[in-house]
Design a protein around this motif. Structure first.
Motif, short mmCIF file in Angstrom:
data_model
loop_
_atom_site.label_atom_id
_atom_site.label_comp_id
_atom_site.label_asym_id
_atom_site.label_seq_id
_atom_site.Cartn_x
_atom_site.Cartn_y
_atom_site.Cartn_z
N TYR A 44 0.83 -1.20 0.00
CA TYR A 44 0.00 0.00 0.00
C TYR A 44 0.87 1.26 0.00
CZ TYR A 44 -3.44 3.45 1.45
OH TYR A 44 -4.25 4.55 1.53
N ARG A 45 0.66 2.13 -0.99
CA ARG A 45 1.38 3.40 -1.08
C ARG A 45 0.65 4.43 -0.23
NH1 ARG A 45 2.71 4.90 -7.10
NH2 ARG A 45 3.29 6.81 -6.05
N ARG A 48 1.32 9.38 -1.38
CA ARG A 48 1.25 9.78 -2.77
C ARG A 48 0.99 11.26 -2.88
NH1 ARG A 48 -2.57 5.23 -5.51
NH2 ARG A 48 -2.34 3.84 -3.80
N PRO A 49 1.32 11.92 -3.89
CA PRO A 49 2.17 11.49 -5.00
C PRO A 49 3.65 11.77 -4.73
CG PRO A 49 1.29 13.63 -5.52
CD PRO A 49 0.75 13.26 -4.15
N GLU A 50 3.94 12.41 -3.60
CA GLU A 50 5.31 12.89 -3.39
C GLU A 50 6.34 11.78 -3.18
OE1 GLU A 50 3.13 13.23 0.56
OE2 GLU A 50 2.68 13.77 -1.49
N ARG A 51 5.94 10.62 -2.69
CA ARG A 51 6.90 9.54 -2.41
C ARG A 51 6.37 8.21 -2.94
NH1 ARG A 51 11.42 11.07 0.77
NH2 ARG A 51 12.09 9.05 0.04
N GLN A 52 7.27 7.27 -3.08
CA GLN A 52 6.93 5.93 -3.55
C GLN A 52 6.87 4.92 -2.40
OE1 GLN A 52 6.37 4.88 -6.85
NE2 GLN A 52 6.32 7.06 -7.31
N TRP A 53 6.79 5.40 -1.17
CA TRP A 53 6.80 4.52 -0.01
C TRP A 53 5.61 3.58 -0.01
CZ3 TRP A 53 7.65 9.45 3.15
CH2 TRP A 53 9.02 9.69 3.32
N ARG A 54 5.87 2.36 0.44
CA ARG A 54 4.82 1.35 0.53
C ARG A 54 4.91 0.64 1.87
NH1 ARG A 54 3.26 -0.03 -4.94
NH2 ARG A 54 4.70 0.95 -6.37
#
Length: 128
Positions: A44-45, A48-54
């Motif tokens: 799960y992100r 968003r949209p600033e980072r691609q962290w999940r």
């Protein structure tokens, strides 16, 4: 005179996340099914949209997330300087957004401690 060609240095491939979930993530997913807990969103992100962290597992409505921390005894990504620093940034950003992030080692998943913690987290109302 015979020319010799210098031996090439072996180039180590850059460490990347393996394609697909780890065996620990699959084990945790089976524990979720066995305990009949609400389905989690996988990978799960959250920023968003600033980072691609999940997150490995997330329940967005409850702002609960799980990270399975593999490779802790084998100098894996989570225990090396840059990986640890990146994880701190990610977890702090999640906390600022109100997430409760639970981090589990292989032993915690295998022993059932991880699933018991998540059962309690999903049953409890967040406390201030």
């Amino acid at each position: 005179m015979k020319r010799t060609i210098p031996a090439r240095r072996a180039v180590r491939p850059r460490a990347t996340r393996p394609a697909g979930p780890s065996h620990l993530e699959e084990m945790f997913a089976l524990h979720l099914l066995a305990e009949r807990l609400p389905a989690a969103q996988r990978e799960y992100r959250f920023a968003r949209p600033e980072r691609q962290w999940r997150f490995d597992f997330a329940w967005p409505a409850a702002l609960v997330a799980v990270e399975i921390e593999g490779g802790i005894w084998a100098k894996g990504r989570h225990t090396r300087g840059s990986g640890f620093t990146d994880d701190c940034e990610k977890y702090n950003a999640a906390a600022l957004r109100g997430w409760r992030v639970f981090r589990f080692t292989d032993a915690m998943v295998e022993s059932g401690a991880a699933i018991n913690t998540i059962k309690a987290a999903l049953a409890a109302e967040p406390k201030e």
